[in-house]
Design a protein around this motif. Structure first.
Motif, PDB file in Angstrom:
ATOM      1  N   ARG A  73      18.821  13.472 -84.014  1.00  0.00           N
ATOM      2  CA  ARG A  73      18.127  14.755 -84.059  1.00  0.00           C
ATOM      3  C   ARG A  73      17.506  15.103 -82.710  1.00  0.00           C
ATOM      4  NH1 ARG A  73      14.731  14.036 -89.749  1.00  0.00           N
ATOM      5  NH2 ARG A  73      16.327  14.847 -91.175  1.00  0.00           N
ATOM      6  N   LYS A  74      16.844  14.142 -82.120  1.00  0.00           N
ATOM      7  CA  LYS A  74      16.175  14.375 -80.844  1.00  0.00           C
ATOM      8  C   LYS A  74      17.176  14.737 -79.757  1.00  0.00           C
ATOM      9  CE  LYS A  74      12.870  12.216 -77.671  1.00  0.00           C
ATOM     10  NZ  LYS A  74      12.078  10.976 -77.398  1.00  0.00           N
ATOM     11  N   ALA A  75      18.301  14.005 -79.699  1.00  0.00           N
ATOM     12  CA  ALA A  75      19.321  14.291 -78.693  1.00  0.00           C
ATOM     13  C   ALA A  75      19.908  15.677 -78.896  1.00  0.00           C
ATOM     14  CB  ALA A  75      20.430  13.235 -78.773  1.00  0.00           C
ATOM     15  N   TYR A  76      20.061  16.075 -80.157  1.00  0.00           N
ATOM     16  CA  TYR A  76      20.626  17.399 -80.429  1.00  0.00           C
ATOM     17  C   TYR A  76      19.674  18.507 -79.985  1.00  0.00           C
ATOM     18  CZ  TYR A  76      22.542  21.480 -82.634  1.00  0.00           C
ATOM     19  OH  TYR A  76      23.033  22.739 -82.828  1.00  0.00           O
ATOM     20  N   VAL A  77      18.403  18.387 -80.297  1.00  0.00           N
ATOM     21  CA  VAL A  77      17.435  19.415 -79.897  1.00  0.00           C
ATOM     22  C   VAL A  77      17.352  19.509 -78.381  1.00  0.00           C
ATOM     23  CG1 VAL A  77      15.007  20.117 -79.979  1.00  0.00           C
ATOM     24  CG2 VAL A  77      16.116  19.235 -82.042  1.00  0.00           C
ATOM     25  N   GLU A  78      17.480  18.393 -77.690  1.00  0.00           N
ATOM     26  CA  GLU A  78      17.472  18.407 -76.224  1.00  0.00           C
ATOM     27  C   GLU A  78      18.673  19.182 -75.684  1.00  0.00           C
ATOM     28  OE1 GLU A  78      17.280  14.319 -75.077  1.00  0.00           O
ATOM     29  OE2 GLU A  78      15.121  14.147 -75.446  1.00  0.00           O
ATOM     30  N   LYS A  79      19.816  19.074 -76.352  1.00  0.00           N
ATOM     31  CA  LYS A  79      20.997  19.837 -75.951  1.00  0.00           C
ATOM     32  C   LYS A  79      20.852  21.310 -76.299  1.00  0.00           C
ATOM     33  CE  LYS A  79      24.176  16.823 -74.451  1.00  0.00           C
ATOM     34  NZ  LYS A  79      24.984  16.999 -73.207  1.00  0.00           N
ATOM     35  N   LEU A  80      20.232  21.575 -77.446  1.00  0.00           N
ATOM     36  CA  LEU A  80      20.107  22.945 -77.950  1.00  0.00           C
ATOM     37  C   LEU A  80      19.136  23.787 -77.122  1.00  0.00           C
ATOM     38  CD1 LEU A  80      20.707  25.000 -80.308  1.00  0.00           C
ATOM     39  CD2 LEU A  80      18.656  24.067 -81.417  1.00  0.00           C
ATOM     40  N   THR A  81      18.048  23.197 -76.667  1.00  0.00           N
ATOM     41  CA  THR A  81      16.942  23.954 -76.054  1.00  0.00           C
ATOM     42  C   THR A  81      17.380  24.803 -74.856  1.00  0.00           C
ATOM     43  OG1 THR A  81      15.301  22.364 -76.860  1.00  0.00           O
ATOM     44  CG2 THR A  81      14.660  23.777 -75.008  1.00  0.00           C
ATOM     45  N   LYS A 106      13.612  38.190 -85.407  1.00  0.00           N
ATOM     46  CA  LYS A 106      15.049  38.195 -85.686  1.00  0.00           C
ATOM     47  C   LYS A 106      15.837  37.866 -84.430  1.00  0.00           C
ATOM     48  CE  LYS A 106      18.732  40.197 -88.272  1.00  0.00           C
ATOM     49  NZ  LYS A 106      19.096  41.024 -89.428  1.00  0.00           N
ATOM     50  N   LEU A 107      15.393  38.336 -83.275  1.00  0.00           N
ATOM     51  CA  LEU A 107      16.061  37.985 -82.028  1.00  0.00           C
ATOM     52  C   LEU A 107      15.984  36.482 -81.768  1.00  0.00           C
ATOM     53  CD1 LEU A 107      14.897  40.907 -79.689  1.00  0.00           C
ATOM     54  CD2 LEU A 107      17.179  40.560 -80.645  1.00  0.00           C
ATOM     55  N   VAL A 108      14.833  35.887 -82.039  1.00  0.00           N
ATOM     56  CA  VAL A 108      14.663  34.443 -81.841  1.00  0.00           C
ATOM     57  C   VAL A 108      15.572  33.661 -82.785  1.00  0.00           C
ATOM     58  CG1 VAL A 108      13.044  32.516 -82.107  1.00  0.00           C
ATOM     59  CG2 VAL A 108      12.323  34.596 -80.925  1.00  0.00           C
ATOM     60  N   VAL A 109      15.590  34.059 -84.050  1.00  0.00           N
ATOM     61  CA  VAL A 109      16.441  33.375 -85.028  1.00  0.00           C
ATOM     62  C   VAL A 109      17.914  33.547 -84.663  1.00  0.00           C
ATOM     63  CG1 VAL A 109      17.206  33.394 -87.429  1.00  0.00           C
ATOM     64  CG2 VAL A 109      14.768  33.493 -86.906  1.00  0.00           C
ATOM     65  N   SER A 110      18.295  34.757 -84.262  1.00  0.00           N
ATOM     66  CA  SER A 110      19.681  34.998 -83.860  1.00  0.00           C
ATOM     67  C   SER A 110      20.052  34.137 -82.657  1.00  0.00           C
ATOM     68  CB  SER A 110      19.887  36.479 -83.528  1.00  0.00           C
ATOM     69  OG  SER A 110      19.650  37.300 -84.656  1.00  0.00           O
ATOM     70  N   ALA A 111      19.120  34.015 -81.710  1.00  0.00           N
ATOM     71  CA  ALA A 111      19.369  33.186 -80.531  1.00  0.00           C
ATOM     72  C   ALA A 111      19.536  31.721 -80.918  1.00  0.00           C
ATOM     73  CB  ALA A 111      18.229  33.342 -79.529  1.00  0.00           C
ATOM     74  N   LEU A 112      18.749  31.257 -81.877  1.00  0.00           N
ATOM     75  CA  LEU A 112      18.885  29.877 -82.351  1.00  0.00           C
ATOM     76  C   LEU A 112      20.256  29.644 -82.970  1.00  0.00           C
ATOM     77  CD1 LEU A 112      15.367  29.287 -83.963  1.00  0.00           C
ATOM     78  CD2 LEU A 112      16.359  27.936 -82.102  1.00  0.00           C
ATOM     79  N   LYS A 113      20.688  30.575 -83.811  1.00  0.00           N
ATOM     80  CA  LYS A 113      21.969  30.431 -84.488  1.00  0.00           C
ATOM     81  C   LYS A 113      23.134  30.520 -83.495  1.00  0.00           C
ATOM     82  CE  LYS A 113      20.505  30.170 -88.803  1.00  0.00           C
ATOM     83  NZ  LYS A 113      21.186  30.704 -89.972  1.00  0.00           N
ATOM     84  N   ILE A 114      23.066  31.473 -82.569  1.00  0.00           N
ATOM     85  CA  ILE A 114      24.149  31.642 -81.599  1.00  0.00           C
ATOM     86  C   ILE A 114      24.201  30.451 -80.643  1.00  0.00           C
ATOM     87  CG2 ILE A 114      24.978  33.041 -79.669  1.00  0.00           C
ATOM     88  CD1 ILE A 114      23.849  35.485 -81.182  1.00  0.00           C
ATOM     89  N   ALA A 115      23.032  29.969 -80.215  1.00  0.00           N
ATOM     90  CA  ALA A 115      22.985  28.802 -79.326  1.00  0.00           C
ATOM     91  C   ALA A 115      23.594  27.589 -80.022  1.00  0.00           C
ATOM     92  CB  ALA A 115      21.549  28.513 -78.908  1.00  0.00           C
ATOM     93  N   GLN A 116      23.304  27.438 -81.295  1.00  0.00           N
ATOM     94  CA  GLN A 116      23.876  26.334 -82.052  1.00  0.00           C
ATOM     95  C   GLN A 116      25.393  26.464 -82.128  1.00  0.00           C
ATOM     96  OE1 GLN A 116      22.957  25.771 -86.411  1.00  0.00           O
ATOM     97  NE2 GLN A 116      21.913  23.958 -85.624  1.00  0.00           N
TER      98      GLN A 116
END
Length: 368
Positions: free
Chosen positions: A194-202, A277-287
């Motif tokens: 989980r930690k490694a994934y969040v580091e990649k996602l940020t 909504k922009l923040v959530v959309s950015a999270l989903k698109i980044a993922q």
């Protein structure tokens, strides 16, 4: 793998729908209750084995039918197709098929058809319980780390066994510690993934958000579920007596969270609905972008796109999705809210949904 063909039977008001979507952009317009969201729901079912609209499977199986069925052909990179299907019985049984053969679990579908959903309920990622954000992280860790799912399953089993033991009461700390080795070993693996994934996602999230708006500065913070200065072994040992008193395990990966913050506090408390909504959309698109970077194409489902966004930000969101070269399904009530400027080379197909019937309005390359 994008959807080449989709067949939906007995999902809500969709008695029988068959269509060939574009490998790029698909716009579905229809009145409320017409069934357009049910198309996205069926695709989500085929990926996750569950609905994004209800946890109760009987609610999406059409009335007076004993089962719903979703079948699809998925395009492969070599030009061939993979046949996948899912049938959900009213009694709860689920049957997953890949190339006509029974699959062991829904996970095999998730590997072949990764799906990202952006809809009005996406706000739950910010305002919902930590379990929703853990699911978000775990979806990414599952696709990012092939060893994650086996560690997660083993840790979940060990956690349930420990909690069952704690509920019995009158157990000594020394006896309980004998059951903790597997819980700690697997829990540490889950946490590291989980930690490694969040580091990649940020950094990807920061990049995507800056493309959607330059007015927001938002940071992501991963909380692992216990004091970051301690190992899980130390945390479990320190909390053992309290666990015995409470009757459950109160610290560990089951309390992990993704905290989304601005300079002045939690994003949920400091941002407007549109900004959220922009923040959530950015999270989903980044993922999704992380998965694409790994050579894993995915499908984006965007339900009720106009909600909470003005026309300028809707256009930016669609341009960003278009740049990912992924398959996109967008629903809207009004045709003019999907009247975007797409690239000349983008294959845009427009559909209209009326009383459970889906019709193709136009097909081919969109002219700007």
């Amino acid at each position: 793998m994008p959807l080449v063909r989709l067949d939906i039977s007995h999902v809500r008001n969709l008695s029988s729908v068959r269509f060939e979507p574009s490998p790029q952009v698909n716009l579905i317009v229809g009145k409320n209750g017409s069934g357009k969201t049910s198309v996205l729901e069926a695709i989500h079912l085929l990926s996750f084995g569950r609905s994004f609209r209800s946890h109760k499977h009987k609610t999406y199986i059409q009335h007076d039918n004993e089962a719903c069925l979703i079948f699809a052909q998925l395009a492969q990179a070599d030009g061939r197709t993979t046949r996948v299907g899912l049938q959900r019985q009213r009694d709860g049984q689920i049957d997953v098929r890949i190339q006509g053969q029974r699959a062991q679990s829904v996970i095999e579908l998730a590997e072949r058809l990764p799906v990202q959903l952006i809809n009005p309920d996406a706000f739950r990622l910010l305002e919902g319980s930590p379990s929703i954000r853990r699911q978000f992280i775990d979806w990414g860790a599952f696709h990012f780390d092939h060893e994650f799912i086996s560690a997660w399953r083993g840790w979940q089993k060990a956690l349930k066994q420990r909690n069952t033991l704690l509920r019995r009461g009158k157990i000594s700390a020394s006896l309980l510690s004998a059951f903790d080795q597997e819980l700690i070993r697997l829990g540490e693996q889950v946490n590291l993934s989980r930690k490694a994934y969040v580091e990649k996602l940020t950094p990807q999230f920061h990049r995507v958000l800056s493309l959607l708006t330059d007015a927001l500065k938002v940071d992501l913070h991963f909380f692992q579920g216990w004091d970051a200065q301690k190992t899980l072994s130390m945390a479990v040992e320190a909390g053992r007596e309290r666990d015995i008193e409470l009757g459950y395990t109160h610290t560990g990966p089951q309390r992990a969270d993704l905290r989304v913050k601005t300079a002045t506090g939690d994003a949920l408390d400091t941002l407007s609905r549109g900004q959220q909504k922009l923040v959530v959309s950015a999270l989903k698109i980044a993922q999704g972008q992380l998965l694409i970077d790994m050579g894993r194409p995915l499908v984006f489902l965007v339900d009720d796109l106009p909600a909470e966004l003005d026309s300028q930000h809707r256009q930016k969101l669609c341009q960003l999705l278009e740049s990912l070269n992924s398959q996109i399904f967008i629903t809207s009530v009004e045709p003019d809210t999907t009247d975007f400027t797409w690239a000349d080379s983008t294959d845009v197909r427009q559909f209209v949904m009326q009383q459970g019937e889906l019709s193709l309005l136009s097909k081919g390359l969109q002219e700007s």
